[in-house]
Design a protein around this motif. Structure first.
Motif, PDB file in Angstrom:
ATOM      1  N   ILE A  53       0.831  -1.202   0.000  1.00 35.91           N
ATOM      2  CA  ILE A  53       0.000   0.000   0.000  1.00 35.91           C
ATOM      3  C   ILE A  53       0.869   1.257   0.000  1.00 35.91           C
ATOM      4  O   ILE A  53       0.611   2.211  -0.741  1.00 35.91           O
ATOM      5  CB  ILE A  53      -0.963  -0.014   1.211  1.00 35.91           C
ATOM      6  N   LYS A  54       1.915   1.256   0.829  1.00 33.71           N
ATOM      7  CA  LYS A  54       2.793   2.422   0.917  1.00 33.71           C
ATOM      8  C   LYS A  54       3.503   2.685  -0.415  1.00 33.71           C
ATOM      9  O   LYS A  54       3.611   3.828  -0.855  1.00 33.71           O
ATOM     10  CB  LYS A  54       3.832   2.196   2.029  1.00 33.71           C
ATOM     11  N   ILE A  55       3.973   1.626  -1.065  1.00 39.66           N
ATOM     12  CA  ILE A  55       4.686   1.783  -2.332  1.00 39.66           C
ATOM     13  C   ILE A  55       3.731   2.252  -3.430  1.00 39.66           C
ATOM     14  O   ILE A  55       4.082   3.107  -4.244  1.00 39.66           O
ATOM     15  CB  ILE A  55       5.406   0.473  -2.727  1.00 39.66           C
ATOM     16  N   GLU A  56       2.520   1.714  -3.456  1.00 40.13           N
ATOM     17  CA  GLU A  56       1.544   2.168  -4.451  1.00 40.13           C
ATOM     18  C   GLU A  56       1.218   3.649  -4.251  1.00 40.13           C
ATOM     19  O   GLU A  56       1.125   4.413  -5.217  1.00 40.13           O
ATOM     20  CB  GLU A  56       0.274   1.315  -4.377  1.00 40.13           C
ATOM     21  N   SER A  57       1.061   4.062  -3.007  1.00 34.72           N
ATOM     22  CA  SER A  57       0.792   5.465  -2.704  1.00 34.72           C
ATOM     23  C   SER A  57       1.984   6.336  -3.116  1.00 34.72           C
ATOM     24  O   SER A  57       1.809   7.391  -3.734  1.00 34.72           O
ATOM     25  CB  SER A  57       0.500   5.628  -1.216  1.00 34.72           C
ATOM     26  N   PHE A  58       3.181   5.887  -2.754  1.00 37.48           N
ATOM     27  CA  PHE A  58       4.388   6.626  -3.140  1.00 37.48           C
ATOM     28  C   PHE A  58       4.463   6.768  -4.652  1.00 37.48           C
ATOM     29  O   PHE A  58       4.703   7.859  -5.175  1.00 37.48           O
ATOM     30  CB  PHE A  58       5.652   5.917  -2.623  1.00 37.48           C
ATOM     31  N   TYR A  59       4.244   5.677  -5.367  1.00 31.71           N
ATOM     32  CA  TYR A  59       4.353   5.697  -6.829  1.00 31.71           C
ATOM     33  C   TYR A  59       3.343   6.682  -7.432  1.00 31.71           C
ATOM     34  O   TYR A  59       3.686   7.452  -8.331  1.00 31.71           O
ATOM     35  CB  TYR A  59       4.149   4.295  -7.411  1.00 31.71           C
ATOM     36  N   ALA A  60       2.122   6.687  -6.924  1.00 26.85           N
ATOM     37  CA  ALA A  60       1.092   7.599  -7.432  1.00 26.85           C
ATOM     38  C   ALA A  60       1.505   9.059  -7.192  1.00 26.85           C
ATOM     39  O   ALA A  60       1.407   9.893  -8.098  1.00 26.85           O
ATOM     40  CB  ALA A  60      -0.251   7.306  -6.777  1.00 26.85           C
ATOM     41  N   GLY A  87      10.647   4.827   9.927  1.00 25.38           N
ATOM     42  CA  GLY A  87      11.236   3.571  10.374  1.00 25.38           C
ATOM     43  C   GLY A  87      10.890   2.383   9.504  1.00 25.38           C
ATOM     44  O   GLY A  87      11.338   1.271   9.757  1.00 25.38           O
ATOM     45  N   ASP A  88      10.098   2.602   8.455  1.00 24.61           N
ATOM     46  CA  ASP A  88       9.731   1.519   7.535  1.00 24.61           C
ATOM     47  C   ASP A  88      10.830   1.395   6.479  1.00 24.61           C
ATOM     48  O   ASP A  88      10.704   1.896   5.367  1.00 24.61           O
ATOM     49  CB  ASP A  88       8.367   1.790   6.899  1.00 24.61           C
ATOM     50  N   PHE A  89      11.917   0.723   6.851  1.00 26.68           N
ATOM     51  CA  PHE A  89      13.082   0.637   5.986  1.00 26.68           C
ATOM     52  C   PHE A  89      12.835  -0.208   4.738  1.00 26.68           C
ATOM     53  O   PHE A  89      13.403   0.058   3.681  1.00 26.68           O
ATOM     54  CB  PHE A  89      14.285   0.087   6.754  1.00 26.68           C
ATOM     55  N   LYS A  90      12.013  -1.234   4.847  1.00 24.11           N
ATOM     56  CA  LYS A  90      11.748  -2.074   3.680  1.00 24.11           C
ATOM     57  C   LYS A  90      11.047  -1.287   2.583  1.00 24.11           C
ATOM     58  O   LYS A  90      11.440  -1.347   1.416  1.00 24.11           O
ATOM     59  CB  LYS A  90      10.933  -3.305   4.070  1.00 24.11           C
ATOM     60  N   SER A  91      10.020  -0.539   2.950  1.00 20.71           N
ATOM     61  CA  SER A  91       9.324   0.289   1.964  1.00 20.71           C
ATOM     62  C   SER A  91      10.259   1.364   1.411  1.00 20.71           C
ATOM     63  O   SER A  91      10.263   1.644   0.206  1.00 20.71           O
ATOM     64  CB  SER A  91       8.089   0.948   2.582  1.00 20.71           C
ATOM     65  N   ALA A  92      11.041   1.951   2.292  1.00 23.32           N
ATOM     66  CA  ALA A  92      11.965   3.001   1.868  1.00 23.32           C
ATOM     67  C   ALA A  92      12.989   2.460   0.867  1.00 23.32           C
ATOM     68  O   ALA A  92      13.285   3.120  -0.134  1.00 23.32           O
ATOM     69  CB  ALA A  92      12.670   3.608   3.077  1.00 23.32           C
ATOM     70  N   ALA A  93      13.503   1.264   1.110  1.00 20.56           N
ATOM     71  CA  ALA A  93      14.492   0.685   0.198  1.00 20.56           C
ATOM     72  C   ALA A  93      13.891   0.492  -1.195  1.00 20.56           C
ATOM     73  O   ALA A  93      14.540   0.800  -2.206  1.00 20.56           O
ATOM     74  CB  ALA A  93      15.010  -0.648   0.745  1.00 20.56           C
ATOM     75  N   ILE A  94      12.664   0.014  -1.251  1.00 23.75           N
ATOM     76  CA  ILE A  94      12.001  -0.183  -2.548  1.00 23.75           C
ATOM     77  C   ILE A  94      11.819   1.159  -3.247  1.00 23.75           C
ATOM     78  O   ILE A  94      12.100   1.307  -4.438  1.00 23.75           O
ATOM     79  CB  ILE A  94      10.642  -0.896  -2.354  1.00 23.75           C
ATOM     80  N   ALA A  95      11.353   2.151  -2.501  1.00 24.00           N
ATOM     81  CA  ALA A  95      11.097   3.465  -3.089  1.00 24.00           C
ATOM     82  C   ALA A  95      12.399   4.175  -3.487  1.00 24.00           C
ATOM     83  O   ALA A  95      12.466   4.803  -4.549  1.00 24.00           O
ATOM     84  CB  ALA A  95      10.281   4.317  -2.119  1.00 24.00           C
TER      85      ALA A  95
END
Length: 141
Positions: free
Chosen positions: A41-48, A70-78
């Motif tokens: 959800i976070k990555i989809e929101s970031f991408y939009a 602190g959400d390092f996994k999402s941050a790494a993808i983004a």
């Protein structure tokens, strides 16, 4: 003459006319685990949001907020998306730092060196030093 040039540069800097590079994240937040669904959800929101802005610095700013949460996994993808999508060196450096320290991704010095080297090849001298230092550390182990 030097004083005149220096005065002009100081004036531009104070007026905010010189290009600003985003400052690196200096304080590492505490990790905040996220589920696969939350990451998606976070990555989809970031991408939009990033697609609407279509600006590398603004997109990195969005990712910095994810990292600071602190959400390092999402941050790494983004960061990966901004690094490779825009070839934006500050995002690449942050991603390399994450691989070097194992923040949200498996600790992987070789990957960190490769990403630092990309930034180095694009003119970032600090990344050249970071890649070289990491190579030396790996050779000594």
């Amino acid at each position: 003459m030097r004083r005149v040039v220096l005065s002009i540069l100081v004036g531009f800097a104070l007026a905010g006319c010189l290009p600003k590079t985003p400052s690196p994240i200096t304080i590492k937040p505490a990790p905040a685990p996220a589920s696969k669904q939350e990451i998606k959800i976070k990555i989809e929101s970031f991408y939009a949001q990033c697609s609407q802005q279509n600006d590398a610095a603004k997109c990195k700013g969005l990712v910095d907020e994810i990292y600071k949460s602190g959400d390092f996994k999402s941050a790494a993808i983004a960061y990966d998306m901004v690094c490779y999508g825009f070839q934006y060196i500050p995002a690449c450096k942050q991603l390399a730092d994450m691989f070097a320290h194992g923040d949200g991704v498996p600790k992987d010095a070789d990957t960190a060196i490769s990403i630092y080297q990309i930034a180095c090849n694009n003119g970032d001298n600090n990344s050249c030093d970071l890649a070289r230092n990491l190579r030396v550390q790996n050779q000594n182990r």
